[in-house]
Motif scaffolding. Sequence first.
Motif, PDB file in Angstrom:
ATOM      1  N   TRP A   1     -75.888  66.366 118.543  1.00  0.00           N
ATOM      2  CA  TRP A   1     -75.400  65.012 118.776  1.00  0.00           C
ATOM      3  C   TRP A   1     -74.457  64.525 117.689  1.00  0.00           C
ATOM      4  O   TRP A   1     -73.800  63.497 117.844  1.00  0.00           O
ATOM      5  N   MET A   2     -74.354  65.244 116.553  1.00  0.00           N
ATOM      6  CA  MET A   2     -73.593  64.733 115.414  1.00  0.00           C
ATOM      7  C   MET A   2     -72.078  64.727 115.661  1.00  0.00           C
ATOM      8  O   MET A   2     -71.399  63.756 115.324  1.00  0.00           O
ATOM      9  N   ALA A   3     -71.541  65.764 116.236  1.00  0.00           N
ATOM     10  CA  ALA A   3     -70.089  65.817 116.446  1.00  0.00           C
ATOM     11  C   ALA A   3     -69.624  64.760 117.440  1.00  0.00           C
ATOM     12  O   ALA A   3     -68.672  64.018 117.151  1.00  0.00           O
ATOM     13  N   PRO A   4     -70.250  64.613 118.612  1.00  0.00           N
ATOM     14  CA  PRO A   4     -69.825  63.540 119.519  1.00  0.00           C
ATOM     15  C   PRO A   4     -70.003  62.149 118.914  1.00  0.00           C
ATOM     16  O   PRO A   4     -69.201  61.251 119.152  1.00  0.00           O
ATOM     17  N   SER A   5     -71.046  61.981 118.093  1.00  0.00           N
ATOM     18  CA  SER A   5     -71.265  60.680 117.458  1.00  0.00           C
ATOM     19  C   SER A   5     -70.154  60.363 116.463  1.00  0.00           C
ATOM     20  O   SER A   5     -69.694  59.225 116.374  1.00  0.00           O
ATOM     21  N   ALA A   6     -69.719  61.353 115.718  1.00  0.00           N
ATOM     22  CA  ALA A   6     -68.639  61.141 114.756  1.00  0.00           C
ATOM     23  C   ALA A   6     -67.339  60.788 115.474  1.00  0.00           C
ATOM     24  O   ALA A   6     -66.590  59.913 115.023  1.00  0.00           O
ATOM     25  N   ILE A   7     -67.069  61.434 116.598  1.00  0.00           N
ATOM     26  CA  ILE A   7     -65.864  61.126 117.371  1.00  0.00           C
ATOM     27  C   ILE A   7     -65.938  59.707 117.927  1.00  0.00           C
ATOM     28  O   ILE A   7     -64.969  58.948 117.870  1.00  0.00           O
TER      29      ILE A   7
ATOM     30  N   LEU B   1     -64.351  53.921 117.824  1.00  0.00           N
ATOM     31  CA  LEU B   1     -64.710  52.510 117.704  1.00  0.00           C
ATOM     32  C   LEU B   1     -64.030  51.847 116.513  1.00  0.00           C
ATOM     33  O   LEU B   1     -63.560  50.700 116.626  1.00  0.00           O
ATOM     34  N   VAL B   2     -63.962  52.519 115.408  1.00  0.00           N
ATOM     35  CA  VAL B   2     -63.276  51.965 114.234  1.00  0.00           C
ATOM     36  C   VAL B   2     -61.812  51.717 114.564  1.00  0.00           C
ATOM     37  O   VAL B   2     -61.240  50.678 114.216  1.00  0.00           O
ATOM     38  N   GLY B   3     -61.184  52.651 115.281  1.00  0.00           N
ATOM     39  CA  GLY B   3     -59.785  52.470 115.662  1.00  0.00           C
ATOM     40  C   GLY B   3     -59.584  51.297 116.602  1.00  0.00           C
ATOM     41  O   GLY B   3     -58.646  50.514 116.454  1.00  0.00           O
ATOM     42  N   VAL B   4     -60.481  51.154 117.558  1.00  0.00           N
ATOM     43  CA  VAL B   4     -60.378  50.035 118.507  1.00  0.00           C
ATOM     44  C   VAL B   4     -60.568  48.708 117.782  1.00  0.00           C
ATOM     45  O   VAL B   4     -59.797  47.758 117.984  1.00  0.00           O
ATOM     46  N   PHE B   5     -61.567  48.609 116.938  1.00  0.00           N
ATOM     47  CA  PHE B   5     -61.802  47.361 116.212  1.00  0.00           C
ATOM     48  C   PHE B   5     -60.651  47.053 115.254  1.00  0.00           C
ATOM     49  O   PHE B   5     -60.261  45.899 115.099  1.00  0.00           O
TER      50      PHE B   5
END
Length: 136
Positions: free
Chosen positions: A83-89, A94-98
């Motif tokens: 789950w770590m790689a999809p979570s990092a993506i 989200l950071v980019g959208v915000f």
Amino acid sequence: MTEERFFRILEVYGADPARWPDDERAAAQAFAASHRAGVLEATSDEMVLDELLDRLVEPVIEAPLLERRLLAQLPVPTGLPAWMAPSAIAAALLVGVFAGFASGALTGTGADTDMIYADAFTGYEQDWVDWLGEDA
């Protein structure tokens, strides 16, 4: 067969007629037989070179052994959860959208936008006249 072509064959393929190109071998041998004096010296030099090249031992390339040794020295990756790689993506997205929405909030009000537009394009027609000349 020209003299130049014969000596080129001799230089490239060596003195052994078995190594000469099949389609030119008969003509080259006929040329050598008819020009023995000039060909004998060049052929003897090429025979010495052929002999030296035949003595060379081909190097042994142990690519699989080298590959195994190099791979054995690499660090082994630890078992990360799936789950770590999809979570990092997703977090980066989200950071980019915000950040995109936040930058939109910092642009100013409508009155400020009109002032910025007026400052940017005041004298716009005059700039074209300056650039094109008085005839425009």
